[in-house]
Design a protein around this motif. Structure first.
Motif, PDB file in Angstrom:
ATOM      1  N   GLU A   1     -18.668  18.710  -3.054  1.00  0.00           N
ATOM      2  CA  GLU A   1     -17.512  18.564  -3.935  1.00  0.00           C
ATOM      3  C   GLU A   1     -16.881  17.187  -3.723  1.00  0.00           C
ATOM      4  O   GLU A   1     -17.570  16.173  -3.827  1.00  0.00           O
ATOM      5  CB  GLU A   1     -16.541  19.729  -3.707  1.00  0.00           C
ATOM      6  N   ASN A   2     -15.589  17.105  -3.406  1.00  0.00           N
ATOM      7  CA  ASN A   2     -14.953  15.786  -3.268  1.00  0.00           C
ATOM      8  C   ASN A   2     -14.765  15.399  -1.810  1.00  0.00           C
ATOM      9  O   ASN A   2     -13.833  14.672  -1.455  1.00  0.00           O
ATOM     10  CB  ASN A   2     -13.591  15.778  -3.980  1.00  0.00           C
ATOM     11  N   THR A   3     -15.691  15.847  -0.950  1.00  0.00           N
ATOM     12  CA  THR A   3     -15.592  15.556   0.472  1.00  0.00           C
ATOM     13  C   THR A   3     -16.887  14.942   0.976  1.00  0.00           C
ATOM     14  O   THR A   3     -17.975  15.435   0.680  1.00  0.00           O
ATOM     15  CB  THR A   3     -15.286  16.840   1.266  1.00  0.00           C
ATOM     16  N   LEU A   4     -16.746  13.857   1.719  1.00  0.00           N
ATOM     17  CA  LEU A   4     -17.868  13.215   2.397  1.00  0.00           C
ATOM     18  C   LEU A   4     -17.892  13.698   3.843  1.00  0.00           C
ATOM     19  O   LEU A   4     -16.876  13.640   4.543  1.00  0.00           O
ATOM     20  CB  LEU A   4     -17.705  11.696   2.368  1.00  0.00           C
ATOM     21  N   TYR A   5     -19.046  14.170   4.290  1.00  0.00           N
ATOM     22  CA  TYR A   5     -19.233  14.600   5.670  1.00  0.00           C
ATOM     23  C   TYR A   5     -20.097  13.562   6.371  1.00  0.00           C
ATOM     24  O   TYR A   5     -21.102  13.103   5.825  1.00  0.00           O
ATOM     25  CB  TYR A   5     -19.900  15.970   5.725  1.00  0.00           C
ATOM     26  N   ALA A   6     -19.699  13.205   7.584  1.00  0.00           N
ATOM     27  CA  ALA A   6     -20.399  12.153   8.316  1.00  0.00           C
ATOM     28  C   ALA A   6     -20.551  12.548   9.778  1.00  0.00           C
ATOM     29  O   ALA A   6     -19.608  13.079  10.384  1.00  0.00           O
ATOM     30  CB  ALA A   6     -19.638  10.836   8.221  1.00  0.00           C
ATOM     31  N   PHE A   7     -21.749  12.305  10.340  1.00  0.00           N
ATOM     32  CA  PHE A   7     -21.905  12.461  11.778  1.00  0.00           C
ATOM     33  C   PHE A   7     -21.443  11.179  12.453  1.00  0.00           C
ATOM     34  O   PHE A   7     -21.897  10.083  12.121  1.00  0.00           O
ATOM     35  CB  PHE A   7     -23.354  12.747  12.177  1.00  0.00           C
TER      36      PHE A   7
ATOM     37  N   GLY B   1     -20.352  13.898  20.118  1.00  0.00           N
ATOM     38  CA  GLY B   1     -20.563  13.642  18.701  1.00  0.00           C
ATOM     39  C   GLY B   1     -19.829  14.671  17.864  1.00  0.00           C
ATOM     40  O   GLY B   1     -19.583  15.803  18.303  1.00  0.00           O
ATOM     41  N   ARG B   2     -19.481  14.294  16.642  1.00  0.00           N
ATOM     42  CA  ARG B   2     -18.710  15.209  15.800  1.00  0.00           C
ATOM     43  C   ARG B   2     -19.040  15.013  14.329  1.00  0.00           C
ATOM     44  O   ARG B   2     -19.593  13.978  13.929  1.00  0.00           O
ATOM     45  CB  ARG B   2     -17.217  14.999  16.032  1.00  0.00           C
ATOM     46  N   ILE B   3     -18.684  16.008  13.546  1.00  0.00           N
ATOM     47  CA  ILE B   3     -18.795  15.934  12.090  1.00  0.00           C
ATOM     48  C   ILE B   3     -17.403  15.701  11.527  1.00  0.00           C
ATOM     49  O   ILE B   3     -16.488  16.508  11.744  1.00  0.00           O
ATOM     50  CB  ILE B   3     -19.389  17.224  11.486  1.00  0.00           C
ATOM     51  N   MET B   4     -17.254  14.584  10.820  1.00  0.00           N
ATOM     52  CA  MET B   4     -15.990  14.265  10.173  1.00  0.00           C
ATOM     53  C   MET B   4     -16.076  14.609   8.688  1.00  0.00           C
ATOM     54  O   MET B   4     -17.089  14.359   8.031  1.00  0.00           O
ATOM     55  CB  MET B   4     -15.670  12.782  10.332  1.00  0.00           C
ATOM     56  N   ALA B   5     -14.997  15.184   8.168  1.00  0.00           N
ATOM     57  CA  ALA B   5     -14.882  15.479   6.746  1.00  0.00           C
ATOM     58  C   ALA B   5     -13.835  14.542   6.155  1.00  0.00           C
ATOM     59  O   ALA B   5     -12.661  14.572   6.568  1.00  0.00           O
ATOM     60  CB  ALA B   5     -14.488  16.933   6.533  1.00  0.00           C
ATOM     61  N   PHE B   6     -14.261  13.694   5.217  1.00  0.00           N
ATOM     62  CA  PHE B   6     -13.377  12.735   4.580  1.00  0.00           C
ATOM     63  C   PHE B   6     -13.089  13.194   3.150  1.00  0.00           C
ATOM     64  O   PHE B   6     -13.998  13.225   2.314  1.00  0.00           O
ATOM     65  CB  PHE B   6     -14.005  11.351   4.556  1.00  0.00           C
ATOM     66  N   GLU B   7     -11.858  13.562   2.890  1.00  0.00           N
ATOM     67  CA  GLU B   7     -11.471  13.918   1.526  1.00  0.00           C
ATOM     68  C   GLU B   7     -11.396  12.648   0.690  1.00  0.00           C
ATOM     69  O   GLU B   7     -10.815  11.637   1.129  1.00  0.00           O
ATOM     70  CB  GLU B   7     -10.125  14.636   1.523  1.00  0.00           C
ATOM     71  N   LEU B   8     -11.960  12.691  -0.497  1.00  0.00           N
ATOM     72  CA  LEU B   8     -12.140  11.484  -1.293  1.00  0.00           C
ATOM     73  C   LEU B   8     -11.290  11.482  -2.557  1.00  0.00           C
ATOM     74  O   LEU B   8     -11.041  12.526  -3.166  1.00  0.00           O
ATOM     75  CB  LEU B   8     -13.607  11.337  -1.704  1.00  0.00           C
ATOM     76  N   ASP B   9     -10.902  10.290  -2.943  1.00  0.00           N
ATOM     77  CA  ASP B   9     -10.407  10.003  -4.281  1.00  0.00           C
ATOM     78  C   ASP B   9     -11.272   8.865  -4.790  1.00  0.00           C
ATOM     79  O   ASP B   9     -11.018   7.693  -4.503  1.00  0.00           O
ATOM     80  CB  ASP B   9      -8.936   9.609  -4.240  1.00  0.00           C
ATOM     81  N   GLY B  10     -12.357   9.204  -5.486  1.00  0.00           N
ATOM     82  CA  GLY B  10     -13.360   8.210  -5.825  1.00  0.00           C
ATOM     83  C   GLY B  10     -14.047   7.745  -4.561  1.00  0.00           C
ATOM     84  O   GLY B  10     -14.583   8.551  -3.799  1.00  0.00           O
TER      85      GLY B  10
END
Length: 301
Positions: free
Chosen positions: A38-44, A57-66
């Motif tokens: 959806e509108n979220t970028l997940y990054a290791f 290490g962790r998984i970050m969830a970045f909520e996006l606006d574009g």
């Protein structure tokens, strides 16, 4: 008018947004796998150098606006810092735990996790004792594909593709015409595209398709009109955080469009809009081929 940014690029220097002409740094840190939902970028994100074998290490969830990050949350932690690619297959996030040779599968809300062992354990860099450096994963139909690097620069061995069922039980392996490979995409017609990293090229299941660089190809994104491929200098692991890199943009016919020079070497590339064949869930909406009509049913090289 500024041309919109089109791709996210992970690197050991940070997370970037790019297009064919420019880059922007979004977040500092050591980033490897990227995926979207959806509108979220997940990054290791690795908190220490992978060679230090930390477990932060962790998984970050970045909520996006574009392409802009508006909020950031840690959704999973305590991972080996050597994890590589991540992707959603259905609603479950799959993490390629490269150094431990296992796949970690998270539930949709990240409250549960399972550890799967499609590959026998092997001590890090012990190439003659079963270490294969699994680094990439992709769902295709009812199958899950895992790329086995195989240490070509150290061993001379070509990479292989491990074919598993959806439960990550191994079914067979396919020899690839490349060494030290990273990343893979199944195209709409069921053909394979992967990075032959050691040769700076792209390959299919049987042959080299195009050489892009004298550097190592790593990071692969494919949409309906173009292909984006990362390039990194061949460097000792101790020096890789300090190296610049490139993103090559090609037509779907593998003709060069342009090359973007970057201050960091790409470790992963994904389209910002998620319309990317490197993302399992998007690929399932556009690929008409099935495993039985794909490269998996054709003779290997």
């Amino acid at each position: 008018m500024t041309t919109p940014l089109t791709h996210f690029v992970a690197s050991r220097k940070g997370l970037y947004a790019v297009n064919a002409a420019r880059w922007e740094l979004l977040a500092e840190g050591r980033y490897f796998g990227l995926t979207l939902r959806e509108n979220t970028l997940y990054a290791f994100q690795a908190s220490s150098w992978p060679r230090d074998r930390g477990q932060d290490g962790r998984i970050m969830a970045f909520e996006l606006d574009g392409a802009a990050i508006v909020a950031a949350t840690c959704v999973a932690e305590g991972l080996d810092d050597g994890c590589h690619q991540i992707d959603f297959i259905g609603d479950q996030l799959h993490v390629v735990d490269t150094y431990r040779q296992q796949i970690i599968v998270y539930s949709a809300c990240f409250q549960q996790r399972a550890v799967c062992h499609p590959i026998a354990p092997g001590a890090y860099m012990a190439w003659d004792q079963g270490y294969v450096h699994c680094n990439s994963l992709l769902g295709f139909g009812e199958l899950t594909l895992i790329l086995l690097h195989n240490g070509g620069a150290h061993t001379g061995r070509p990479s292989r593709l491990l074919v598993c069922d959806r439960a990550l039980q191994p079914l067979r392996q396919l020899l690839l015409p490349g060494k030290g490979c990273h990343n893979m995409v199944v195209l709409e017609d069921g053909s394979l595209l992967a990075c032959d990293s050691l040769s700076g090229a792209l390959i299919n299941h049987a042959q080299r398709l195009v050489k892009l660089d004298d550097m190592m190809t790593r990071g692969l994104s494919v949409d309906s009109e173009q292909i984006a491929v990362g390039s990194s200098p061949h460097a000792a692991r101790l020096n890789r955080a300090d190296t610049p890199g490139r993103v090559h943009f090609l037509t779907r016919q593998l003709r060069p469009i342009t090359t973007l020079e970057m201050p960091a070497a790409p470790t992963e590339i994904r389209r910002i809009d998620g319309k990317d064949l490197s993302l399992t869930n998007h690929a399932r909406t556009v690929i008409t081929a099935t495993p039985s009509s794909s490269f998996l049913a054709r003779p290997a090289c």
